[in-house]
Design an enzyme around this catalytic site. Sequence first.
Site, short mmCIF file in Angstrom:
data_model
loop_
_atom_site.label_atom_id
_atom_site.label_comp_id
_atom_site.label_asym_id
_atom_site.label_seq_id
_atom_site.Cartn_x
_atom_site.Cartn_y
_atom_site.Cartn_z
N ARG A 81 -29.62 -68.13 23.46
CA ARG A 81 -30.36 -69.10 24.29
C ARG A 81 -30.48 -68.62 25.73
O ARG A 81 -31.44 -68.96 26.42
CB ARG A 81 -29.69 -70.48 24.19
CG ARG A 81 -28.29 -70.52 24.67
CD ARG A 81 -27.51 -71.73 24.17
NE ARG A 81 -27.08 -71.58 22.78
CZ ARG A 81 -26.43 -72.51 22.09
NH1 ARG A 81 -26.15 -73.68 22.64
NH2 ARG A 81 -26.08 -72.29 20.85
N GLU A 111 -25.21 -66.65 23.16
CA GLU A 111 -25.92 -65.72 24.03
C GLU A 111 -27.43 -65.76 23.86
O GLU A 111 -28.18 -65.51 24.79
CB GLU A 111 -25.41 -64.29 23.78
CG GLU A 111 -26.05 -63.53 22.60
CD GLU A 111 -25.79 -64.16 21.23
OE1 GLU A 111 -24.84 -64.95 21.11
OE2 GLU A 111 -26.54 -63.88 20.28
N ASP A 141 -29.50 -60.03 14.08
CA ASP A 141 -29.67 -60.98 15.19
C ASP A 141 -30.89 -60.66 16.06
O ASP A 141 -31.14 -61.33 17.06
CB ASP A 141 -28.38 -61.04 16.04
CG ASP A 141 -28.13 -62.43 16.59
OD1 ASP A 141 -28.73 -63.39 16.08
OD2 ASP A 141 -27.33 -62.55 17.55
N LYS A 159 -35.94 -63.53 19.69
CA LYS A 159 -34.58 -63.12 20.06
C LYS A 159 -34.28 -61.71 19.55
O LYS A 159 -34.38 -61.44 18.37
CB LYS A 159 -33.56 -64.12 19.49
CG LYS A 159 -32.10 -63.69 19.66
CD LYS A 159 -31.13 -64.77 19.16
CE LYS A 159 -29.69 -64.26 19.15
NZ LYS A 159 -28.73 -65.27 18.64
N ASP A 219 -24.59 -58.82 17.52
CA ASP A 219 -23.90 -59.94 18.15
C ASP A 219 -22.44 -59.98 17.69
O ASP A 219 -22.15 -60.45 16.59
CB ASP A 219 -24.62 -61.25 17.80
CG ASP A 219 -23.98 -62.46 18.46
OD1 ASP A 219 -23.15 -62.27 19.37
OD2 ASP A 219 -24.34 -63.60 18.07
N ASP A 255 -20.64 -66.45 22.88
CA ASP A 255 -21.31 -66.29 21.60
C ASP A 255 -22.59 -67.13 21.53
O ASP A 255 -23.37 -67.00 20.60
CB ASP A 255 -20.35 -66.66 20.46
CG ASP A 255 -20.80 -66.08 19.12
OD1 ASP A 255 -21.72 -65.25 19.11
OD2 ASP A 255 -20.20 -66.47 18.09
N LYS A 260 -16.44 -63.07 17.58
CA LYS A 260 -16.58 -63.65 16.24
C LYS A 260 -15.45 -63.14 15.35
O LYS A 260 -14.87 -62.09 15.61
CB LYS A 260 -17.90 -63.18 15.62
CG LYS A 260 -19.13 -63.85 16.19
CD LYS A 260 -20.38 -63.37 15.45
CE LYS A 260 -21.64 -63.98 16.04
NZ LYS A 260 -21.71 -65.44 15.91
N1 BES Z 1 -26.52 -65.15 16.28
C1 BES Z 1 -25.62 -66.24 16.20
C2 BES Z 1 -26.01 -67.22 15.10
C3 BES Z 1 -25.90 -66.68 13.71
C4 BES Z 1 -24.76 -66.87 12.98
C5 BES Z 1 -26.95 -65.99 13.14
C6 BES Z 1 -24.67 -66.35 11.71
C7 BES Z 1 -26.87 -65.48 11.85
C8 BES Z 1 -25.72 -65.67 11.13
C9 BES Z 1 -25.57 -66.97 17.54
O1 BES Z 1 -25.68 -66.14 18.65
C10 BES Z 1 -24.27 -67.67 17.63
O2 BES Z 1 -23.28 -66.99 17.64
N2 BES Z 1 -24.30 -68.99 17.72
C11 BES Z 1 -23.10 -69.77 17.85
C12 BES Z 1 -23.32 -70.81 18.91
C13 BES Z 1 -22.08 -71.56 19.31
C14 BES Z 1 -21.09 -70.62 19.96
C15 BES Z 1 -22.45 -72.68 20.23
C16 BES Z 1 -22.81 -70.41 16.51
O3 BES Z 1 -23.74 -70.86 15.83
O4 BES Z 1 -21.64 -70.44 16.11
ZN ZN Z 2 -26.61 -64.30 18.31
MN MN Z 3 -23.78 -65.38 19.20
#
Ligand code: BES
Ligand code: ZN
Ligand code: MN
Length: 490
Positions: free
Chosen positions: A344, A342, A281, A258, A263, A340, A270
């Site tokens: 996947r 994104e 990220d 990835k 992000d 968010d 966020k």
């Molecule tokens: N890149 C983030 C996950 C992340 C969070 C990595 C904190 C490192 C530190 C990912 O893209 C994300 O935002 N995931 C969301 C998914 C949800 C919206 C289903 C999450 O985990 O909140």
């Molecule tokens: Zn992310």
């Molecule tokens: Mn995200």
Amino acid sequence: MDIEFNSGSTINEIQGDALILIISESELEHGGLSEGWNDRISLLGKTGLFSGKLNQTYVLPLDNPSGCPVAILVGKGDQLLTTEDLRQMAVQTARAALRLKAIKLVFKVSENIQELTVGKDILSIAYALSEGLLLGSYRRPTYKQEQSQYNGPNSVIFTIEKKSADAVERDWNLGIQRGLAFGEATNLARNLTNMPGNLLTPSDLAVAAIEVAERYRFPSEVLDERAVGKGSVNPPRMIVIRYQGTGHWDNVVGLVGKGITFDTGGISLKRAPGMEELISDMGGAAAVLGVMEALGRLRPRINVVMVIPSAENMPSANAFKPGDIITSMSGRTIEVLNTDAEGRLVLGDALTYAREWGAKRIIDVATLTGAVLSTLGDIATGAVTNNEEFMERFLAASNVSGEKIWQLPAYPEFREMLKSEVADIRNAAGRFGGATTAGLFVGEFAEGLPWIHLDIAGTAFLSKERGVNPRGATGVMVRSMVQWLLSESE
Ligand code: BES
Ligand code: ZN
Ligand code: MN
């Protein structure tokens, strides 16, 4: 860093900034050290300044006719040493050398070092010590106007006073070469991951990847990508590098990382606290690129296609939105519930692309979910698979590298949670089981090929130094992936 093995000269004959001595607890108590050292070191023991316990270090100025002005004593305890112990001792040694601003290290090794270890294998000893020195001497680049003149240790000589047999020397050199490859590859991944979002956009990441490809003459290509990057002025990139280590392009391993260079969450923005950490990220992308660096150095007999889908996830007038329905490269339609989620989306396309390049097994590495942090903290990487045998072999490799991985259950009920009323699949399934549902979304695009997903959201970037890793980027999973590739190539 330059690491060499030398035997047949006394330590007084080798010039350096610091002499490294491994010392056990019982040596401190009962002597057994060489002439001239005994008294001074046992005094340290008596005063409690240095106990010889595993991973303890102590800096001792030297006045005797030695090639170095100081010694770094590193404790080994009294038990047999594992590979992990050796690696960790070397990490602590390197950190002490950094504090001393030492450039050239002379590492004294006792001729019976094999007897002090569990594995009794020179190659593994040389590998673990070299790797640890590289991992421990990593320093995050800074952007201060005033730059330090010191760049960390740049040369190490392992030295055994008695002349070694040719076979022993050969094993030392092979182990050093392996340690260098694993260590430099990890540090490359750390450097990229530590870079801020404004200085590492998707096209910058592509340039960094092409640099690795050109260094080793690996074929590469860069394509434009879509959905997730729509809101950004920095256009997305899909980066592909191939490594062919056998006569035929078959049995290809796909490595997908990835590469979200920043992000923000996009329209599903966020919250602000901690958002700066999302420069990491693209930690998965950095990890698979690190693997390519190691392959260039070690050239094992295996074939790999690396794919990095890279984008910046930004809100804007052009950005993709909750409710959008997008069509993936595989043809599957996806209902976007949360912009968010994104990672996947870009990973799904990258898996499809890896398949097009002939991948027969796929590993994806991604800072994919906050949910994996709820379960495993920043201690272990979460794994999801569709193939237990594959997983077992990968876990075995991670035991050698010392990186913690915990497999999450992939019950079919989790897959059900991704069903959409209007599209083939939806990109978010609520809070519960978030690390597993995210993994299974990506796995959908493996189309039944053996696949492992590694969620490094907790382990790619640390708020405090721990074990072999500094604060900030860790380069996690580089060493486990390379170790697994080497084990598959044998
Ligand atoms: N890149 C983030 C996950 C992340 C969070 C990595 C904190 C490192 C530190 C990912 O893209 C994300 O935002 N995931 C969301 C998914 C949800 C919206 C289903 C999450 O985990 O909140
Ligand atoms: Zn992310
Ligand atoms: Mn995200």
